[in-house]
Design an enzyme around this catalytic site. Structure first.
Site, PDB file in Angstrom:
ATOM      1  N   ASP A  90      27.086 -76.778  -9.936  1.00 22.39           N
ATOM      2  CA  ASP A  90      27.183 -75.909  -8.761  1.00 22.39           C
ATOM      3  C   ASP A  90      26.076 -74.867  -8.740  1.00 22.39           C
ATOM      4  O   ASP A  90      25.493 -74.576  -7.684  1.00 22.39           O
ATOM      5  CB  ASP A  90      28.562 -75.247  -8.699  1.00 22.39           C
ATOM      6  CG  ASP A  90      28.931 -74.515  -9.985  1.00 22.39           C
ATOM      7  OD1 ASP A  90      28.292 -74.745 -11.039  1.00 22.39           O
ATOM      8  OD2 ASP A  90      29.888 -73.704  -9.946  1.00 22.39           O
ATOM      9  N   THR A  98      50.729 -46.118  -7.963  1.00 19.08           N
ATOM     10  CA  THR A  98      50.302 -47.210  -8.853  1.00 19.08           C
ATOM     11  C   THR A  98      49.524 -48.289  -8.118  1.00 19.08           C
ATOM     12  O   THR A  98      48.464 -48.733  -8.581  1.00 19.08           O
ATOM     13  CB  THR A  98      51.527 -47.827  -9.551  1.00 19.08           C
ATOM     14  OG1 THR A  98      52.163 -46.820 -10.339  1.00 19.08           O
ATOM     15  CG2 THR A  98      51.119 -48.985 -10.446  1.00 19.08           C
TER      16      THR A  98
END
Length: 259
Positions: free
Chosen positions: A110, A187
């Protein structure tokens, strides 16, 4: 008509190409156990839904970084399209470029195909950033020679590692933070900031270092599924070219035909 197949670690992408132009593309999760018959049923249905006749395919070219998937793709080509597939990097589909690294055979198909397409489309020194399972950075000089690069964990891998290692952290989507502040107030925002902006900072920092080492102006070409997402939040890319690998396969197929 050419069928170009890019088999990556996460997805296999199929594309119909005619006269160098990509007509349509389809994507399926990579599974080395998927048989040639299964590929054929899935692919022929999608082709017909978009008005293409599978019988029009007379050439197949494959680039893969998953050796176990190769056999079933060969079966697909031979049984359903009546031809032996061309394999990127194997004669008569040699890359035809200088691979100036310690172990040229270790270069993933690739990345080599990306380099071929980028050099054909863009001038000068190039840095190719490919967002896949791993994020790769490849340096191509102005003559088209592959000079080396960097392999970093893909952003999804980084997030998976964080969530699996920290029991209380929730799974979040890969998307830009909801706030412009880099000081999160909860968070989830803190995770979005760390994962997304942390990845942008890593990418920009590595590209700056590669450019400094090249010592000449170098264009940055981004490809892969997440390239568009990051392009909206950094000015480091000179171009986003999501079909770079497929276009490289089309170039190799044309070269093989000329031979």
């Amino acid at each position: 008509m050419l069928l170009a197949i890019d088999a990556g670690n996460t997805n296999v992408v199929f594309a119909l190409v005619e006269d160098g132009k990509i007509l349509s593309r389809w994507r399926i999760a990579t599974d080395p156990r998927r048989t040639g018959d299964e590929y054929a049923v899935w692919l022929s249905q999608l082709m017909q839904l978009e008005g293409y006749d599978p019988k029009a395919v007379d050439k197949v070219i494959v680039s893969t970084v998953v050796p176990r998937a190769m056999h079933n793709l060969e079966v697909l080509s031979q049984k359903y399209f009546g031809c032996d597939p061309l394999i990127a990097g194997i004669a008569p589909v040699d890359y035809g470029m200088d691979i100036d690294v310690d172990e040229p055979r270790s270069l993933g198909a690739d990345r080599a195909v990306n380099a071929i397409a980028a050099h054909a489309k863009y001038s000068g020194d190039l840095i190719i950033v490919d967002f896949g399972t791993a994020t790769t950075f490849d340096a191509i000089d102005f003559n088209g020679a592959y000079k080396g690069g960097i392999i970093a964990p893909g952003i999804n891998l980084s997030l998976d590692a964080l969530v699996s290692a920290a029991a209380k952290l929730p799974r979040i989507a890969i998307e830009p933070p909801r706030t412009l502040s880099v000081i999160g107030r909860n968070t989830e925002d803190q995770m979005h900031i760390g994962v997304f902006w942390g990845y942008v900072a890593m990418m920009e920092g590595l590209i700056e270092r590669i450019r400094a080492e090249i010592g000449r102006p170098a264009k940055v070409i981004a490809t892969g599924g997440l390239a568009v997402l990051f392009d909206d939040h950094t000015h480091i890319f000179d171009a986003v070219d999501v079909d770079l690998t497929l276009e490289g396969l089309a170039i190799l197929a044309e070269r093989a035909k000329a031979k």
